[in-house]
Scaffold this active site. Structure first.
Site, mmCIF file in Angstrom:
data_model
loop_
_atom_site.group_PDB
_atom_site.id
_atom_site.type_symbol
_atom_site.label_atom_id
_atom_site.label_comp_id
_atom_site.label_asym_id
_atom_site.label_seq_id
_atom_site.Cartn_x
_atom_site.Cartn_y
_atom_site.Cartn_z
ATOM 1 N N ASP A 216 3.327 5.595 24.716
ATOM 2 C CA ASP A 216 4.469 6.461 25.013
ATOM 3 C C ASP A 216 4.863 6.258 26.477
ATOM 4 O OD1 ASP A 216 6.365 8.486 24.669
ATOM 5 O OD2 ASP A 216 4.939 10.107 25.068
ATOM 6 N N GLU B 45 8.854 3.078 29.079
ATOM 7 C CA GLU B 45 10.157 2.455 29.454
ATOM 8 C C GLU B 45 10.082 1.754 30.796
ATOM 9 O OE1 GLU B 45 9.764 5.623 28.320
ATOM 10 O OE2 GLU B 45 10.262 4.989 26.306
ATOM 11 N N ASP C 151 12.474 10.714 20.902
ATOM 12 C CA ASP C 151 12.647 12.160 20.784
ATOM 13 C C ASP C 151 13.989 12.539 20.187
ATOM 14 O OD1 ASP C 151 10.172 12.186 21.882
ATOM 15 O OD2 ASP C 151 10.827 12.770 23.882
#
Ligand code: MIG
Length: 816
Positions: free
Chosen positions: A415, A418, A504
């Protein structure tokens, strides 16, 4: 930063790249043949190389400086390939021809202009002469433009939240943590600068091999052209002509030959997965698992989100809430569950934390421009971050998986890769924004695997290289098992290392509907193992929304319910008995179709064809199919038409042209090229099987470890000739590379089916054949010439079930 300044920054980021300082490459002043094409010197001082990667794949490279960087790419497997090309000079042009007759025509002046023709001599793509290839000598920006026909459509580009075809849209590639993203928001978590064009039934593909912040304008500014460019690097792109076929499938085949294909996941990873941020204690995890078994709702995987860690330190356990992880995991395994833990890239800055210290000692953290260790705030507080573009950092990080493997963790979930970081404390801007506060500074330093560069250059591959570290670490530590790595961020080629989920999303009907364009476009971008959080992450769905979502997602490749820390409980039973029953049925359908889905993944490894397909992909010549965004294909043989609107109990279904479709539930036949308004009460997922196809189904099991003993039924959709196959193996490990697998072949003709069932070394046995879509019971059923007495025809489902005496069956013949 003040709100106004923030808005200004956003505008600057969104602004179109055309800039006064752009300078065109100019005319060709020198052309030199290389084995695979031409090296060109341009009047601007730029260098261009035009050549063939393979005989049907053209590659164009432009370096504004006149010098090319070493030819390495994170996206491409191994060294970029080169294929033979012959050049002929014809007046003001040069023609390049490959061994298959695919051609590139290069006009030399007044400006370089490139046109690509397919094997048959048809134009594939041509530079827009009005907007030549260009660069900005000051800031390093590059761009080019292609002529666009008004009716050309564009798909792919990774997980964009845009309409299914991206014609007349513009996009930015800059991996961003976009929690609660609204439909249409861009950029997103993944950057895959690849698209498939569709024009009059023919396809080609284009991959812009550039990791910098890049952009595409697909006919938005001007419908007669499309443009793309980046903030730096080379203008390096591949045109996939699609070979002789010129189909979406041939384009994806060639694109994935270059960037790699998804490794076959372990079978358990295709089962149903249950997650939440977070199941807070080991007792809670065990309770949830036990509840699935008690309620007889199949499930394979349970997830442990960030709260399982000790103060969010990666690769640790919270000693209070998870005091005995091994005991918990043993118990889960005993119950047929696999466990996945979350792994964040941020390593807590804490001198008492051995992992942080070891990373610092080995010098593997990302550095600021001034060479100090880069620090940013995420869940654990201030963190340092491994530089995953440094081989030693990947190896170091990969070795950390030993600890969770030792206690029995089965899979891993990357997670915040990025990379996403928190805003500074004084931040007041919109949370989903993509400002520099939410990632590393652009001038942070990366090793770049021997080609050092800034974060501006390597930002988009950070998550992919983290997934690579995870995947390669797991391969090394546990070579006999296939890794499951799930990632939020990625770049072209991410499929080699990880499954991708769409981050999300929100518990809204809009987001449910969005899953189809998002996941199908991600699929055709080369990424087979994709899914969205069922129910929507950012809050609590209504019972109806959750139930419809679970149903719609049942045949998506990656199938997980997940929700945020403030959502109401979201297990399949959380909405009351009536919904629980329907939710169980959705998950049971998944398990029945697992042998089919698994075969699709095995096929993907060889063909690059994604398990989840948009209609246009399989039916490129059918213009009615090209914008269908509320139906999808699972492989080539099943079509799903879920209800994605609140309160609806019927919907219009389109049946693509060229095949007939049989209703999975009642056997009704629908001709290709037609529409039908169909009843779809809450407990009905509209599902159709292609006439002529055979789909393997399993008896329902509670988890995949029990599948081995569950018999298969081959569901044969009647009404057309066809051939199908079923892939079987141990469900994990790499024995299948050495022949430890079998392929069952089924050929259907107007009389019945012929079967080729190789000897069974422990795979699910074929127990029955079901003919789907028969109008009436046949007068006789023969197995290898002998009439069968106990074939059972169900008039309400139009299915004929024939139980096989054993697997030594060659032929079933039906006499009408
Ligand atoms: O800042 O780990 O997308 O799936 O539950 C939020 C907590 C961090 C974002 C992920 C989500 C996960 C959550 N994470």
């Amino acid at each position: 930063m003040k709100k106004a300044a923030w808005a200004g920054l956003l505008l600057a980021l969104a602004a179109l790249p055309a800039s006064a300082a752009l300078r065109t490459v100019g005319a060709v002043v020198q052309a030199r043949s290389t084995g695979d094409g031409l090296d060109l010197r341009l009047s601007s001082g730029a260098s261009v190389h035009i050549g063939f990667a393979t005989p049907d794949v053209v590659r164009v490279r432009m370096s504004p400086t006149g010098k090319f960087t070493p030819d390495a790419s994170y996206a491409i497997v191994g060294t970029p390939p080169r294929a033979r090309a012959v050049s002929t000079h014809k007046g003001g042009a040069v023609e390049l021809r490959s061994d298959t007759g695919t051609r590139v025509v290069i006009r030399k002046s007044p400006e370089l202009a490139i046109s690509v023709y397919d094997r048959g001599g048809q134009l594939v793509v041509a530079d827009d002469a009005a907007r030549p290839m260009a660069f900005n000598p000051q800031d390093g920006a590059i761009e080019t433009s292609m002529h666009r026909d008004d009716f050309e459509l564009y798909y792919g580009f990774g997980e964009k939240t845009l309409p299914i075809s991206r014609h007349q849209q513009s996009m930015v590639m800059w991996n961003s943590d976009v929690a609660d993203y609204p439909a249409g928001h861009d950029p997103s978590y993944q950057s895959i600068p690849f698209f498939i064009a569709l024009h009059e039934g023919k396809s080609y593909g284009l991959f812009f091999n550039n990791t910098w912040r890049s952009w595409f304008d697909m006919g938005k500014t001007d419908t007669s052209r499309y443009s793309f460019g980046a903030n730096g690097g080379e203008l390096d792109y591949y045109v996939f002509t699609g070979g002789a076929e010129r189909t979406p499938a041939s384009v994806v085949r060639d694109y994935t030959a270059l960037t790699g294909r998804g490794a076959l996941p372990p079978l358990w990873a295709l089962g149903y997965q249950q997650s939440r941020w977070s199941y807070m204690t080991q007792e809670k995890v065990l309770d949830v698992a036990a509840e699935f078994r008690k309620r007889q709702i199949p499930a394979d995987v349970i997830y442990l989100d960030i709260d399982h860690m000790d103060g969010f330190r990666v690769f640790t356990w919270n000693p209070k809430t998870f005091p005995e992880p091994k005991k918990m995991l043993d118990q889960l395994h005993g119950d047929g569950f696999h466990a996945v833990t979350i792994v964040d890239p941020g390593v807590k800055l804490d001198d008492k934390y051995a992992i942080y210290r070891s990373g610092r000692e080995q010098g593997i953290y990302v550095r600021n421009a001034d060479d100090s260790e880069l620090h940013a705030k995420v869940w654990p507080g201030i963190c340092a971050f491994p530089d995953f573009t440094l081989p030693a950092a990947r190896a170091w990080f990969g070795s950390l998986y030993q600890a969770p493997l030792d206690v029995g963790v089965d899979g891993f979930w990357n997670d915040m890769d990025e990379p996403g970081v928190f805003s500074p404390d004084d931040f007041t801007g919109p949370e989903i924004s993509v400002g520099p506060q939410r990632t590393f500074p652009r001038d942070a330093k990366h090793a770049g695997d021997g080609m050092p560069g800034t974060h501006a250059q390597y930002h988009n591959v950070y998550g992919m290289q983290m997934a690579r570290a995870s995947f390669e670490g797991l391969r090394q530590l546990r070579p006999e098992q296939r890794p499951l790595v799930l990632t939020r961020a990625g770049f072209a080629g991410i499929q080699r290392y990880a499954a991708v989920w769409t981050g999300d999303n929100s518990p809204t009907w809009t987001h449910l509907a969005l899953t189809i364009p998002m996941l199908t476009n991600l699929s055709v971008s080369g990424v087979p193992f994709v899914g969205a959080d069922v129910g929507g992450f950012m809050g609590s769905p209504s019972a109806e929304l959750y139930t419809r979502w679970l149903q719609a997602a049942a045949l998506t490749p990656y199938f997980r319910t997940h929700s945020n820390d403030v959502s109401a409980p979201r297990e399949p039973w959380a909405f009351g008995a009536g919904f629980e029953k329907i939710n169980r049925a959705s998950i049971e359908l998944r398990y029945q179709l697992l042998p089919y889905l698994y075969t699709l993944f095995a096929d993907n490894e060889r063909s690059g064809l994604p398990p989840m397909r948009p209609l246009w992909f399989a039916y490129p010549a059918d213009t009615q199919a090209s914008l269908v965004d509320d139906q999808y294909l699972a492989g080539g043989d099943l079509m799903v038409a879920p209800v994605v609107h609140e309160g609806k109990t019927s919907r219009l279904v389109y049946f693509p042209k060229g095949d007939a479709w049989i209703d999975w539930w009642d056997g009704t036949r629908h001709e290709g090229g037609s529409y039908a308004n169909m009843e779809a009460p809450l407990d009905r997922l509209l599902l159709f099987v292609r006439a002529g196809a055979t789909v393997p189904t399993s008896a329902v099991v509670q988890h995949t470890s029990d599948m081995k003993n569950a018999p298969l039924t081959l569901a044969v959709a009647v009404g057309a000739k066809g051939g199908s196959h079923v892939f079987q193996d141990a469900g994990d490990g790499y024995g299948y590379h050495d022949g430890a697998s079998r392929i069952i072949d089924v050929v259907q003709d107007e009389h019945g089916v012929r079967l080729e069932i190789p000897p069974n070394s422990g795979y699910q046995r074929v127990g029955a054949i079901e003919f789907v879509g028969l109008k009436a019971a046949p007068a006789a059923v023969r197995i290898d010439g002998k009439e069968v007495r106990d074939a059972h025809f169900d008039a309400s489902t139009h299915r004929l079930r024939v139980v096989l005496p054993d697997e030594n069956v060659k032929q079933l013949v039906l006499t009408p």
